[in-house]
Design a protein around this motif. Structure first.
Motif, PDB file in Angstrom:
ATOM      1  N   TYR A 122       0.864  -1.176   0.000  1.00  0.00           N
ATOM      2  CA  TYR A 122       0.000   0.000   0.000  1.00  0.00           C
ATOM      3  C   TYR A 122       0.900   1.224   0.000  1.00  0.00           C
ATOM      4  CZ  TYR A 122       1.030  -0.129   5.035  1.00  0.00           C
ATOM      5  OH  TYR A 122       1.669  -0.178   6.257  1.00  0.00           O
ATOM      6  N   PHE A 123       0.328   2.364  -0.321  1.00  0.00           N
ATOM      7  CA  PHE A 123       1.080   3.621  -0.327  1.00  0.00           C
ATOM      8  C   PHE A 123       0.342   4.653   0.505  1.00  0.00           C
ATOM      9  CE2 PHE A 123       2.027   1.721  -4.548  1.00  0.00           C
ATOM     10  CZ  PHE A 123       3.387   1.507  -4.373  1.00  0.00           C
ATOM     11  N   GLN A 124       1.109   5.519   1.153  1.00  0.00           N
ATOM     12  CA  GLN A 124       0.510   6.656   1.839  1.00  0.00           C
ATOM     13  C   GLN A 124       0.348   7.760   0.799  1.00  0.00           C
ATOM     14  OE1 GLN A 124       2.610   8.066   5.266  1.00  0.00           O
ATOM     15  NE2 GLN A 124       0.984   9.446   5.866  1.00  0.00           N
ATOM     16  N   THR A 125      -0.883   8.116   0.524  1.00  0.00           N
ATOM     17  CA  THR A 125      -1.214   8.939  -0.636  1.00  0.00           C
ATOM     18  C   THR A 125      -1.809  10.283  -0.231  1.00  0.00           C
ATOM     19  OG1 THR A 125      -1.633   6.965  -1.964  1.00  0.00           O
ATOM     20  CG2 THR A 125      -2.612   9.027  -2.742  1.00  0.00           C
ATOM     21  N   CYS A 126      -1.240  11.352  -0.782  1.00  0.00           N
ATOM     22  CA  CYS A 126      -1.854  12.671  -0.677  1.00  0.00           C
ATOM     23  C   CYS A 126      -2.743  12.853  -1.908  1.00  0.00           C
ATOM     24  CB  CYS A 126      -0.799  13.768  -0.651  1.00  0.00           C
ATOM     25  SG  CYS A 126       0.221  13.789   0.830  1.00  0.00           S
ATOM     26  N   PHE A 127      -4.002  13.185  -1.679  1.00  0.00           N
ATOM     27  CA  PHE A 127      -4.942  13.329  -2.776  1.00  0.00           C
ATOM     28  C   PHE A 127      -5.559  14.725  -2.760  1.00  0.00           C
ATOM     29  CE2 PHE A 127      -7.385  11.815   0.855  1.00  0.00           C
ATOM     30  CZ  PHE A 127      -8.454  12.692   0.874  1.00  0.00           C
ATOM     31  N   THR A 128      -6.020  15.150  -3.931  1.00  0.00           N
ATOM     32  CA  THR A 128      -6.817  16.364  -4.036  1.00  0.00           C
ATOM     33  C   THR A 128      -7.992  16.075  -4.955  1.00  0.00           C
ATOM     34  OG1 THR A 128      -4.879  17.784  -3.746  1.00  0.00           O
ATOM     35  CG2 THR A 128      -6.848  18.803  -4.669  1.00  0.00           C
ATOM     36  N   ILE A 129      -9.174  16.453  -4.506  1.00  0.00           N
ATOM     37  CA  ILE A 129     -10.411  16.266  -5.258  1.00  0.00           C
ATOM     38  C   ILE A 129     -10.923  17.646  -5.664  1.00  0.00           C
ATOM     39  CG2 ILE A 129     -12.761  15.361  -5.170  1.00  0.00           C
ATOM     40  CD1 ILE A 129     -11.788  13.521  -2.886  1.00  0.00           C
ATOM     41  N   ASP A 130     -11.315  17.808  -6.927  1.00  0.00           N
ATOM     42  CA  ASP A 130     -11.768  19.119  -7.395  1.00  0.00           C
ATOM     43  C   ASP A 130     -13.283  19.285  -7.183  1.00  0.00           C
ATOM     44  OD1 ASP A 130     -13.141  17.848  -9.454  1.00  0.00           O
ATOM     45  OD2 ASP A 130     -11.824  18.555 -11.052  1.00  0.00           O
ATOM     46  N   ILE A 136      -7.835  14.857  -8.864  1.00  0.00           N
ATOM     47  CA  ILE A 136      -6.952  15.502  -9.838  1.00  0.00           C
ATOM     48  C   ILE A 136      -5.490  15.409  -9.442  1.00  0.00           C
ATOM     49  CG2 ILE A 136      -8.700  17.089 -10.693  1.00  0.00           C
ATOM     50  CD1 ILE A 136      -7.349  19.236  -8.856  1.00  0.00           C
ATOM     51  N   LEU A 137      -5.218  14.971  -8.213  1.00  0.00           N
ATOM     52  CA  LEU A 137      -3.838  14.865  -7.740  1.00  0.00           C
ATOM     53  C   LEU A 137      -3.736  13.638  -6.847  1.00  0.00           C
ATOM     54  CD1 LEU A 137      -1.033  16.366  -7.618  1.00  0.00           C
ATOM     55  CD2 LEU A 137      -1.790  17.240  -5.403  1.00  0.00           C
ATOM     56  N   ARG A 138      -2.728  12.811  -7.142  1.00  0.00           N
ATOM     57  CA  ARG A 138      -2.474  11.623  -6.329  1.00  0.00           C
ATOM     58  C   ARG A 138      -0.955  11.505  -6.184  1.00  0.00           C
ATOM     59  NH1 ARG A 138      -6.172   8.048  -8.129  1.00  0.00           N
ATOM     60  NH2 ARG A 138      -7.208   7.444  -6.170  1.00  0.00           N
ATOM     61  N   TYR A 139      -0.468  11.947  -5.039  1.00  0.00           N
ATOM     62  CA  TYR A 139       0.973  11.894  -4.761  1.00  0.00           C
ATOM     63  C   TYR A 139       1.234  10.825  -3.710  1.00  0.00           C
ATOM     64  CZ  TYR A 139       5.378  12.977  -2.457  1.00  0.00           C
ATOM     65  OH  TYR A 139       6.619  12.871  -1.888  1.00  0.00           O
ATOM     66  N   VAL A 166       5.308  10.443 -10.216  1.00  0.00           N
ATOM     67  CA  VAL A 166       6.101  10.499  -8.982  1.00  0.00           C
ATOM     68  C   VAL A 166       6.033  11.891  -8.377  1.00  0.00           C
ATOM     69  CG1 VAL A 166       8.417  10.246  -7.997  1.00  0.00           C
ATOM     70  CG2 VAL A 166       7.641   8.676  -9.801  1.00  0.00           C
ATOM     71  N   PHE A 167       6.127  12.912  -9.225  1.00  0.00           N
ATOM     72  CA  PHE A 167       6.080  14.310  -8.786  1.00  0.00           C
ATOM     73  C   PHE A 167       4.924  15.027  -9.492  1.00  0.00           C
ATOM     74  CE2 PHE A 167      10.620  13.142  -8.366  1.00  0.00           C
ATOM     75  CZ  PHE A 167      10.771  13.369  -6.999  1.00  0.00           C
ATOM     76  N   PRO A 168       3.675  14.705  -9.139  1.00  0.00           N
ATOM     77  CA  PRO A 168       2.539  15.283  -9.859  1.00  0.00           C
ATOM     78  C   PRO A 168       2.226  16.707  -9.416  1.00  0.00           C
ATOM     79  CG  PRO A 168       1.763  13.855  -8.108  1.00  0.00           C
ATOM     80  CD  PRO A 168       3.270  13.738  -8.106  1.00  0.00           C
ATOM     81  N   VAL A 169       1.831  17.519 -10.370  1.00  0.00           N
ATOM     82  CA  VAL A 169       1.353  18.882 -10.119  1.00  0.00           C
ATOM     83  C   VAL A 169       0.039  19.043 -10.879  1.00  0.00           C
ATOM     84  CG1 VAL A 169       1.809  21.345 -10.398  1.00  0.00           C
ATOM     85  CG2 VAL A 169       3.683  19.787  -9.807  1.00  0.00           C
ATOM     86  N   ALA A 170      -0.986  19.515 -10.195  1.00  0.00           N
ATOM     87  CA  ALA A 170      -2.303  19.700 -10.817  1.00  0.00           C
ATOM     88  C   ALA A 170      -2.507  21.167 -11.153  1.00  0.00           C
ATOM     89  CB  ALA A 170      -3.401  19.208  -9.884  1.00  0.00           C
ATOM     90  N   GLU A 171      -2.733  21.465 -12.408  1.00  0.00           N
ATOM     91  CA  GLU A 171      -3.028  22.824 -12.859  1.00  0.00           C
ATOM     92  C   GLU A 171      -4.531  23.060 -12.718  1.00  0.00           C
ATOM     93  OE1 GLU A 171      -2.577  25.635 -16.852  1.00  0.00           O
ATOM     94  OE2 GLU A 171      -1.844  23.562 -16.851  1.00  0.00           O
ATOM     95  N   THR A 172      -4.913  24.015 -11.886  1.00  0.00           N
ATOM     96  CA  THR A 172      -6.328  24.238 -11.588  1.00  0.00           C
ATOM     97  C   THR A 172      -6.665  25.717 -11.665  1.00  0.00           C
ATOM     98  OG1 THR A 172      -6.253  24.685  -9.204  1.00  0.00           O
ATOM     99  CG2 THR A 172      -6.064  22.375  -9.884  1.00  0.00           C
ATOM    100  N   GLU A 173      -7.942  26.016 -11.510  1.00  0.00           N
ATOM    101  CA  GLU A 173      -8.389  27.411 -11.520  1.00  0.00           C
ATOM    102  C   GLU A 173      -7.921  28.176 -10.297  1.00  0.00           C
ATOM    103  OE1 GLU A 173     -12.855  27.464  -9.965  1.00  0.00           O
ATOM    104  OE2 GLU A 173     -12.452  25.768 -11.284  1.00  0.00           O
TER     105      GLU A 173
END
Length: 344
Positions: A122-130, A136-139, A166-173
């Protein structure tokens, strides 16, 4: 990375400090999942009340590390994966997505997550939901003392997700979002790699000791903001309950730091929505374009360091690529690394 035409020039971000209700005492996956959904239901009400107080321009909410489950306390990797780790399209994410949609927010947090590409881990995951409810982001955390990381299955992970995964960046409003997990704030390379891929706002779910002194993590948060000329939104837990560990051991100090290293807001101990502040993207981008001594990004000379990094191997990759992994693996590997350090 180009800015979106629908960019929101400024908005309010909130580092929401909430209590973690651990699931360690759960005896089945079903029981643990029910506890997680109770947590999400409680969060929905807290988020609604927070936005009502702050205002509808609160567009980004960051939740602490461990907010869904707590962390393993003696459970094996297999047992924790079975009991407390969520699926990439699971009901927990579905419930969190409904919150983001209901309140028109970007919702960020941290969870232990299963990945069908890596059975048994398993992985410890930082997520962002729009606000549309999409992840939109899963680090995945890259530096961990007691949990698997992408580096431990490095070759296969790159095959699956590439370096962008590995190094995701989400471009958002609301700007370019990236995440750093917990004590990874102490590893400057992580935030720097995210910044050179466009990150403007670093989301930092954490669970840490908080006090009056300037502890290493507190200093690191300011350092990461200054050296990367980026906002840091750091959400700490308001304690962890339902474990033998005294519940207020990791409690307080959620904060937001601007691109100059100025702490814009900080809260004390206990559950709190007091750590909210304006994120001014126009000012950040103007600051990054200004020539002068303080433009540390424009003064970077990466070629000076690249060869040293390329020639130095310390912590080995791919140590979990084959066979079952026991928790003693982590200490054993670190002990071997420390032996290498003696030759420096």
């Amino acid at each position: 990375m180009e800015a979106q035409s629908s960019l929101t020039e400024s908005f309010i971000a909130l580092a929401l400090q909430v209590t973690c209700h651990a699931v360690n005492r759960a005896t089945t996956r079903k029981e643990a999942s029910e506890l997680m959904l109770e947590t999400i239901n409680r969060l929905s009400k807290q988020i609604a009340a927070s936005i009502a107080f702050i205002g509808s321009d609160c567009r980004l909410i960051v939740l602490p590390e461990y907010f869904l489950t707590g962390f393993p306390l003696g459970e094996s990797i297999d047992a924790w994966a079975e009991k407390a780790c969520i699926e990439m399209q699971g009901v927990e994410y579905e419930a969190l997505s409904k919150i983001a949609q209901s309140y028109n927010i970007f919702l960020a947090g941290n969870a232990y997550e299963l990945d069908p590409n890596f059975p048994g881990l398993y992985f410890q995951t930082c997520f962002t939901i729009d606000p549309a409810g999409e992840i939109i982001l899963r680090y995945r955390r890259l530096n961990s003392m007691f949990a698997p990381t992408p580096h431990d299955v490095w070759d296969k992970y790159l095959d699956c997700y590439g370096i962008e995964g590995v190094f995701p960046v989400a471009e958002t409003e609301i700007g370019n979002l990236a995440a750093v997990a917990s004590d990874e704030i102490l590893f400057p390379e992580v935030a720097r790699c995210l910044t050179i891929r466009g990150a403007e706002i670093i989301l930092h779910p954490t669970s840490e000791v908080y006090g009056k002194g300037l502890a290493p993590k507190q200093a690191a948060k300011i350092s990461r903001a200054v050296e990367n000329m980026a906002y840091v939104v750091s959400a700490n837990t308001a304690g962890i309950v339902n474990t033998p560990i005294p519940e207020s051991s990791v409690d307080g100090g959620s904060k937001i730091i601007d691109y100059r290293g100025i702490v814009l807001t900080e809260t004390g101990a206990g559950e709190s929505m007091a750590a909210f502040a304006e994120i001014d993207l126009t000012a950040l981008r103007r600051y990054r374009k200004r020539p002068g001594l303080n433009n540390l990004l424009a003064r970077q000379r990466f070629e000076l360091y690249a060869q040293n990094y390329a020639e130095t191997q310390l912590y080995p990759p791919n140590t979990m690529s084959e066979g079952e992994i026991e928790r003693k693996h982590f200490i054993k590997t670190q002990q071997e690394v420390i032996k290498k350090m003696r030759d420096w």
